[in-house]
Scaffold this motif. Structure first.
Motif, PDB file in Angstrom:
ATOM      1  N   GLU A   5       4.105  -0.083   4.694  1.00 20.94           N
ATOM      2  CA  GLU A   5       3.405   0.892   5.527  1.00 20.94           C
ATOM      3  C   GLU A   5       1.929   0.961   5.120  1.00 20.94           C
ATOM      4  OE1 GLU A   5       5.493   4.553   5.858  1.00 20.94           O
ATOM      5  OE2 GLU A   5       4.337   5.158   7.606  1.00 20.94           O
ATOM      6  N   LYS A   7      -1.701   2.724   6.041  1.00 17.97           N
ATOM      7  CA  LYS A   7      -2.301   3.841   6.767  1.00 17.97           C
ATOM      8  C   LYS A   7      -3.810   3.844   6.566  1.00 17.97           C
ATOM      9  CE  LYS A   7       1.559   7.058   6.966  1.00 17.97           C
ATOM     10  NZ  LYS A   7       2.229   8.110   6.215  1.00 17.97           N
ATOM     11  N   ARG A  52      -1.493  -7.566  -3.618  1.00 15.45           N
ATOM     12  CA  ARG A  52      -2.452  -6.983  -4.556  1.00 15.45           C
ATOM     13  C   ARG A  52      -3.370  -8.030  -5.205  1.00 15.45           C
ATOM     14  NH1 ARG A  52      -4.808  -5.331  -8.452  1.00 15.45           N
ATOM     15  NH2 ARG A  52      -4.859  -3.204  -9.240  1.00 15.45           N
ATOM     16  N   LYS A  55      -7.793  -5.364  -3.261  1.00 13.67           N
ATOM     17  CA  LYS A  55      -7.516  -3.927  -3.142  1.00 13.67           C
ATOM     18  C   LYS A  55      -8.214  -3.386  -1.909  1.00 13.67           C
ATOM     19  CE  LYS A  55      -7.089  -1.953  -7.767  1.00 13.67           C
ATOM     20  NZ  LYS A  55      -7.840  -1.236  -8.793  1.00 13.67           N
ATOM     21  N   SER A  60      -4.033   3.801   2.451  1.00 17.51           N
ATOM     22  CA  SER A  60      -2.883   3.614   1.566  1.00 17.51           C
ATOM     23  C   SER A  60      -2.019   2.452   2.020  1.00 17.51           C
ATOM     24  CB  SER A  60      -2.054   4.901   1.495  1.00 17.51           C
ATOM     25  OG  SER A  60      -1.322   5.068   2.675  1.00 17.51           O
ATOM     26  N   MET A  62       1.811   0.980   1.129  1.00 14.91           N
ATOM     27  CA  MET A  62       3.092   1.076   0.429  1.00 14.91           C
ATOM     28  C   MET A  62       3.875  -0.207   0.668  1.00 14.91           C
ATOM     29  SD  MET A  62       3.094   4.127  -0.963  1.00 14.91           S
ATOM     30  CE  MET A  62       4.815   4.286  -1.457  1.00 14.91           C
ATOM     31  N   ASN A  67       2.949   2.129  -4.336  1.00 16.08           N
ATOM     32  CA  ASN A  67       1.638   2.402  -3.756  1.00 16.08           C
ATOM     33  C   ASN A  67       0.656   1.347  -4.281  1.00 16.08           C
ATOM     34  OD1 ASN A  67      -0.793   3.378  -2.892  1.00 16.08           O
ATOM     35  ND2 ASN A  67      -0.290   5.524  -3.323  1.00 16.08           N
ATOM     36  N   ALA A  69      -2.208   0.249  -3.285  1.00 19.05           N
ATOM     37  CA  ALA A  69      -3.632   0.558  -3.360  1.00 19.05           C
ATOM     38  C   ALA A  69      -4.001   1.211  -4.687  1.00 19.05           C
ATOM     39  CB  ALA A  69      -4.028   1.463  -2.192  1.00 19.05           C
ATOM     40  N   LYS A  70      -3.027   1.902  -5.280  1.00 15.64           N
ATOM     41  CA  LYS A  70      -3.313   2.627  -6.527  1.00 15.64           C
ATOM     42  C   LYS A  70      -2.744   1.943  -7.766  1.00 15.64           C
ATOM     43  CE  LYS A  70      -4.229   7.230  -4.939  1.00 15.64           C
ATOM     44  NZ  LYS A  70      -3.597   8.462  -4.491  1.00 15.64           N
TER      45      LYS A  70
END
Ligand code: ADP
Length: 231
Positions: A5, A7, A52, A55, A60, A62, A67, A69-70
């Motif tokens: 997902e 966003k 990954r 980045k 965001s 998932m 997650n 992005a983080k």
């Protein structure tokens, strides 16, 4: 259930080029998705963010509950264990045998040796290359080398396989064979995302097609073909 997902994802590279603009996308477990579009439209950037390699600048992402992005650099292995990546140029280890190439993907995660042995033989069988386990990649055809790369990508039993123009270096017949292997893997429940320029493959496979243009999704067809809008 959604496996992926995104966003409001935006990606601007350091040189100021924005490759992806406010992208929203959901991919469910078990889907087979083609990502198509003209050169420079952001296809590679999109899939690189999923594993990954890049980045996002904002938004965001998932992937399998992670997650991305983080995700901290030292935790990237957690994501990589959940997915496999297949490249146009195979990226095999040319001084290692077919067996060792596939085994390596398990060794890096500390898999016990006996488990490695049975898993490697099982996936080599699945891609039709068990009899070439002791060969070196240079002794194989392009199509066979790509099968080794696919075996390596799936040996960990990932939920997701990302393919970046996997048939880009192969002739038409060999490309269709590779597609059959990917379809078989998809039928076993693995989600597949594949970037391609090959109109023939997209038209024949009749899978979901996401068309990108200038960093945006401009079409998303359930059983799409290149014929729509002449992409
Ligand atoms: P595609 O895979 O569809 O050809 P890319 O995702 O490779 O598109 O590129 C999208 C845009 O981002 C292009 O304008 C490209 O030049 C730029 N781009 C890609 N990678 C980088 C990078 N590492 N640094 C700067 N710009 C990049």
């Amino acid at each position: 259930m959604s496996l992926i997902e995104l966003k409001h994802v935006k990606k601007t590279y350091k040189n100021g080029v924005t490759a992806i603009y406010d992208l929203n996308l959901e991919i469910k477990k078990g889907e087979f998705v083609f990502v198509i579009g003209p050169t420079g439209c952001g296809k590679s950037t999109l899939i690189k963010m999923l594993y990954r390699e890049e980045k996002p600048t904002s938004g965001s992402i998932m992937v399998g509950g992670i997650n991305v992005a983080k995700l901290k650099n030292r935790k990237v292995y957690i994501l990589r264990r959940k997915l496999g990546v297949v490249f146009q140029d195979f990226k095999l280890l040319y001084k290692s045998t077919v067996y060792e190439n596939v085994a390596f993907a398990l060794e890096i995660f500390g898999t016990p040796k006996d488990e490695i042995h049975s898993k490697v033989l099982k996936v080599l069988d699945l891609v039709g290359l068990k009899h070439k386990a002791k060969n070196y990649p240079t002794q194989l055809s392009g199509g066979e080398q790509q099968r080794v790369a696919i075996a390596r990508a799936i040996v960990n039993g990932p939920k997701l396989v990302i393919c970046d123009e996997p048939t880009g270096n192969l002739d038409e017949g060999t490309s269709m064979e590779i597609m059959q292997v990917l379809e078989a893997i998809n039928k076993l429940g693995t989600t597949i995302i594949m970037v391609t320029h090959d109109t023939d493959i997209v038209n024949r496979m009749k899978k979901r097609v996401i068309l990108l243009d200038s960093g945006r999704i401009v079409k998303d067809y359930a059983e799409g073909t290149y014929e729509h809008e002449g992409a």
